[in-house]
Design a protein around this motif. Sequence first.
Motif, PDB file in Angstrom:
ATOM      1  N   GLU A 215     -75.528  -5.311 -36.734  1.00  0.00           N
ATOM      2  CA  GLU A 215     -75.015  -6.694 -36.836  1.00  0.00           C
ATOM      3  C   GLU A 215     -76.072  -7.658 -36.270  1.00  0.00           C
ATOM      4  O   GLU A 215     -77.234  -7.530 -36.612  1.00  0.00           O
ATOM      5  CB  GLU A 215     -73.658  -6.805 -36.105  1.00  0.00           C
ATOM      6  CG  GLU A 215     -72.481  -6.280 -36.933  1.00  0.00           C
ATOM      7  CD  GLU A 215     -71.988  -7.270 -38.004  1.00  0.00           C
ATOM      8  OE1 GLU A 215     -72.371  -8.443 -37.961  1.00  0.00           O
ATOM      9  OE2 GLU A 215     -71.234  -6.849 -38.899  1.00  0.00           O
ATOM     10  N   SER A 216     -75.688  -8.562 -35.380  1.00  0.00           N
ATOM     11  CA  SER A 216     -76.623  -9.624 -34.934  1.00  0.00           C
ATOM     12  C   SER A 216     -77.921  -9.089 -34.360  1.00  0.00           C
ATOM     13  O   SER A 216     -78.961  -9.748 -34.428  1.00  0.00           O
ATOM     14  CB  SER A 216     -75.955 -10.499 -33.876  1.00  0.00           C
ATOM     15  OG  SER A 216     -74.960 -11.258 -34.455  1.00  0.00           O
TER      16      SER A 216
ATOM     17  N   ASN B  91     -81.377 -10.122 -38.943  1.00  0.00           N
ATOM     18  CA  ASN B  91     -80.174 -10.942 -38.736  1.00  0.00           C
ATOM     19  C   ASN B  91     -80.347 -12.008 -37.667  1.00  0.00           C
ATOM     20  O   ASN B  91     -79.489 -12.874 -37.500  1.00  0.00           O
ATOM     21  CB  ASN B  91     -78.976 -10.049 -38.351  1.00  0.00           C
ATOM     22  CG  ASN B  91     -78.461  -9.286 -39.554  1.00  0.00           C
ATOM     23  OD1 ASN B  91     -78.736  -9.674 -40.690  1.00  0.00           O
ATOM     24  ND2 ASN B  91     -77.732  -8.212 -39.317  1.00  0.00           N
TER      25      ASN B  91
ATOM     26  N   PRO C  43     -66.802 -19.497 -36.077  1.00  0.00           N
ATOM     27  CA  PRO C  43     -67.931 -18.783 -36.697  1.00  0.00           C
ATOM     28  C   PRO C  43     -68.919 -19.726 -37.388  1.00  0.00           C
ATOM     29  O   PRO C  43     -68.521 -20.673 -38.057  1.00  0.00           O
ATOM     30  CB  PRO C  43     -67.242 -17.878 -37.724  1.00  0.00           C
ATOM     31  CG  PRO C  43     -65.922 -18.508 -38.007  1.00  0.00           C
ATOM     32  CD  PRO C  43     -65.559 -19.397 -36.863  1.00  0.00           C
TER      33      PRO C  43
ATOM     34  N   SER D  17     -72.243 -19.212 -39.832  1.00  0.00           N
ATOM     35  CA  SER D  17     -73.101 -18.220 -40.502  1.00  0.00           C
ATOM     36  C   SER D  17     -74.490 -18.816 -40.706  1.00  0.00           C
ATOM     37  O   SER D  17     -74.707 -20.007 -40.467  1.00  0.00           O
ATOM     38  CB  SER D  17     -72.492 -17.800 -41.835  1.00  0.00           C
ATOM     39  OG  SER D  17     -72.330 -18.928 -42.638  1.00  0.00           O
TER      40      SER D  17
ATOM     41  N   GLN E 233     -78.487 -18.620 -42.938  1.00  0.00           N
ATOM     42  CA  GLN E 233     -79.338 -18.109 -44.029  1.00  0.00           C
ATOM     43  C   GLN E 233     -80.791 -18.436 -43.709  1.00  0.00           C
ATOM     44  O   GLN E 233     -81.067 -19.432 -43.016  1.00  0.00           O
ATOM     45  CB  GLN E 233     -78.963 -18.796 -45.340  1.00  0.00           C
ATOM     46  CG  GLN E 233     -77.647 -18.304 -45.930  1.00  0.00           C
ATOM     47  CD  GLN E 233     -77.308 -19.061 -47.195  1.00  0.00           C
ATOM     48  OE1 GLN E 233     -77.464 -20.269 -47.262  1.00  0.00           O
ATOM     49  NE2 GLN E 233     -76.864 -18.347 -48.210  1.00  0.00           N
TER      50      GLN E 233
ATOM     51  N   SER F 239     -68.208 -19.520 -42.612  1.00  0.00           N
ATOM     52  CA  SER F 239     -67.445 -18.411 -43.180  1.00  0.00           C
ATOM     53  C   SER F 239     -66.392 -18.091 -42.135  1.00  0.00           C
ATOM     54  O   SER F 239     -66.634 -18.275 -40.938  1.00  0.00           O
ATOM     55  CB  SER F 239     -68.370 -17.208 -43.380  1.00  0.00           C
ATOM     56  OG  SER F 239     -67.621 -16.015 -43.328  1.00  0.00           O
TER      57      SER F 239
ATOM     58  N   ARG G 109     -65.469 -15.219 -41.395  1.00  0.00           N
ATOM     59  CA  ARG G 109     -65.752 -13.893 -40.833  1.00  0.00           C
ATOM     60  C   ARG G 109     -66.328 -14.032 -39.426  1.00  0.00           C
ATOM     61  O   ARG G 109     -67.139 -14.925 -39.180  1.00  0.00           O
ATOM     62  CB  ARG G 109     -66.779 -13.155 -41.686  1.00  0.00           C
ATOM     63  CG  ARG G 109     -66.244 -12.658 -42.987  1.00  0.00           C
ATOM     64  CD  ARG G 109     -67.272 -11.737 -43.663  1.00  0.00           C
ATOM     65  NE  ARG G 109     -66.669 -11.095 -44.820  1.00  0.00           N
ATOM     66  CZ  ARG G 109     -66.669 -11.616 -46.037  1.00  0.00           C
ATOM     67  NH1 ARG G 109     -67.264 -12.761 -46.256  1.00  0.00           N
ATOM     68  NH2 ARG G 109     -66.079 -10.983 -47.039  1.00  0.00           N
TER      69      ARG G 109
ATOM     70  N   LYS H 165     -70.851 -10.081 -39.751  1.00  0.00           N
ATOM     71  CA  LYS H 165     -71.405 -10.055 -41.107  1.00  0.00           C
ATOM     72  C   LYS H 165     -70.606  -9.075 -41.958  1.00  0.00           C
ATOM     73  O   LYS H 165     -70.303  -9.326 -43.113  1.00  0.00           O
ATOM     74  CB  LYS H 165     -72.880  -9.650 -41.026  1.00  0.00           C
ATOM     75  CG  LYS H 165     -73.716 -10.084 -42.186  1.00  0.00           C
ATOM     76  CD  LYS H 165     -75.195  -9.925 -41.892  1.00  0.00           C
ATOM     77  CE  LYS H 165     -76.014 -10.095 -43.145  1.00  0.00           C
ATOM     78  NZ  LYS H 165     -77.440  -9.969 -42.920  1.00  0.00           N
TER      79      LYS H 165
ATOM     80  N   THR I 290     -79.276 -13.703 -46.182  1.00  0.00           N
ATOM     81  CA  THR I 290     -78.215 -14.021 -45.216  1.00  0.00           C
ATOM     82  C   THR I 290     -78.575 -13.484 -43.843  1.00  0.00           C
ATOM     83  O   THR I 290     -78.965 -12.328 -43.707  1.00  0.00           O
ATOM     84  CB  THR I 290     -76.877 -13.389 -45.687  1.00  0.00           C
ATOM     85  OG1 THR I 290     -76.654 -13.841 -47.014  1.00  0.00           O
ATOM     86  CG2 THR I 290     -75.716 -13.795 -44.802  1.00  0.00           C
TER      87      THR I 290
ATOM     88  N   GLN J   1     -74.087 -13.336 -38.208  1.00  0.00           N
ATOM     89  CA  GLN J   1     -72.961 -14.249 -38.012  1.00  0.00           C
ATOM     90  C   GLN J   1     -72.812 -14.511 -36.525  1.00  0.00           C
ATOM     91  O   GLN J   1     -72.899 -13.584 -35.720  1.00  0.00           O
ATOM     92  CB  GLN J   1     -71.701 -13.552 -38.570  1.00  0.00           C
ATOM     93  CG  GLN J   1     -70.476 -14.396 -38.612  1.00  0.00           C
ATOM     94  CD  GLN J   1     -70.485 -15.392 -39.778  1.00  0.00           C
ATOM     95  OE1 GLN J   1     -71.465 -15.496 -40.520  1.00  0.00           O
ATOM     96  NE2 GLN J   1     -69.421 -16.132 -39.914  1.00  0.00           N
TER      97      GLN J   1
END
Length: 498
Positions: free
Chosen positions: A48-49, A54, A268, A270, A272, A325, A327, A330, A394, A397
Amino acid sequence: MDQINQPDCDVILIGAGIMSATLGVFLKELDPSLKIEIYERLDKVAAESSDAWNNAGTGHSALCELNYTPENPDGTIDISKALKIVESFEVSKQFWSYLFRQGYMGSSRDFINSVPHMSFVWGNEDVEYLRKRHDAMVKHHLFRGMEYATDQATLQEWIPLVMKGRTEGQKVAATHMPIGTDVNFGVLTRTLFNHLKGLHDVDVNLKHEVHHLHREKDSTWSVGVTDLTSGHSKNIKARFVFIGAGGGSLPLLEKSNIHEGKGFGGFPVSGQWLICRNKEVIEQHHAKVYGKAAVGSPPMSVPHLDTRVIDGEKALLFGPYAGFSTRFLKEGSLMDLPLSIHFDNIVSMLGAGAHNIPLTKYLIDQVLQSPEDRFKTLLDYFPEARTEDWELATAGQRVQVIKHDQKEGGFLEFGTEVVHAEDGSIAALLGASPGASTSVSIMLGLIEVCFAARVKTPEWQTKLREMIPSYGQSLSHDEALAADTRRHTHEVLGLTQI
Ligand SMILES: Cc1cc2nc3c(=O)[nH]c(=O)nc-3n(C[C@H](O)[C@H](O)[C@H](O)COP(=O)(O)OP(=O)(O)OC[C@H]3O[C@@H](n4cnc5c(N)ncnc54)[C@H](O)[C@@H]3O)c2cc1C
């Protein structure tokens, strides 16, 4: 949490990111007899992060990030936050140097590399701000060596891509600090987990999701885990639980039901990036160039043209572009945000919403951006960029912390927050910034509150000083100590010295 009967293990770490990795290694160094279980819902660690693609991999030291040095109403520059961040990163480098000297890591080049940290601005107002910032910072020993320039020749030498094709007569300025770093937090996390896996009494369980937390009468924690391969669930009892689930921490904190966790919410954001695919272009840039954030934007959305070193190869990224997002991870669910709203945090959430209209507007603008709009922002930093060289990807998150406030209802915070039960039996890490760079100081602080009695023992004190030689002293107040510490860590990790 020191006197408890027969749990299944001493420590459960939820999530296999940089935070759990750091805490796990710290605890095993301090007490090799601890039995530690780690549960991660994905099939790999650091996915993840903490994965390199990411996050931005900036070793945050406040050398280039303008959001850490706000301008006071009287026009002076406040460097207090910058000092905290730079000191924190010096602590991280000490811990990594210790691990490196122990032989736990391969080449330091795999996870940390020297990349100059630069700030770049244009226009009278921002140029004047940068000049004042530089004046204020270079007076402090931790920022000595930072250079400031407005002349074409110096800027072209530092950042040829940024200067080429720029409008003639445009007023620009930059600062340059050669001791900045790029950190591959993914490799670092995987290296720490590989080390942990080889230790006695450490189990790393992938594809295991924690869904339930319950405090027993004897103050141990019963943790409900589902094996995502077999579908079987079980409860494991532990003396201490760390919720290091990144964006997934808030829902688990809510499940723990500790009163210290009440009123927290999460928002959250997100991200890019534009990733450069042209090797010739990548080779022409060697710096992390941070600009000024747009009005209303969250501090972590400061645009930067960023040299990275990932898997032994140089890369070039621009961004991040913020987005929205619901979420929390991610690899999360669109229901994460709605399911996190409860009776005890709705006031905080509404309060934060009401006080962050500029942020909401900024996020809406970002989401509605066309590819052309996005590319226009890149042109501010790299006027001769060509669309065919860049690809959109992407990023990770982030879940920003929403905290309860008696007067305002709630407010949005952009830092990290460790929430722990009064008895120190459970702690959660919320928020994301400055994040991985400060993981060592954050986990050290957590150990001090959750293992308070043991930290005071001579054995733990000695070990802490062995791992962090400046432990208990202030690098921002002690110039000689700061110089020695930096010289030593940069030598061990093979980083640029000044
Ligand atoms: C776009 C972006 C840019 C960033 N740039 C920087 C930067 O330049 N420098 C910097 O220092 N920091 C940066 N950060 C922040 C940094 O990446 C994070 O602070 C750090 O990686 C967080 O580590 P973590 O271990 O807390 O979380 P993560 O790495 O997200 O790990 C949490 C883990 O918990 C797992 N998990 C979640 N829920 C459960 C569950 N119920 N059961 C079991 N497992 C679970 C997840 O699958 C995940 O593997 C950035 C972050 C983002 C998103």
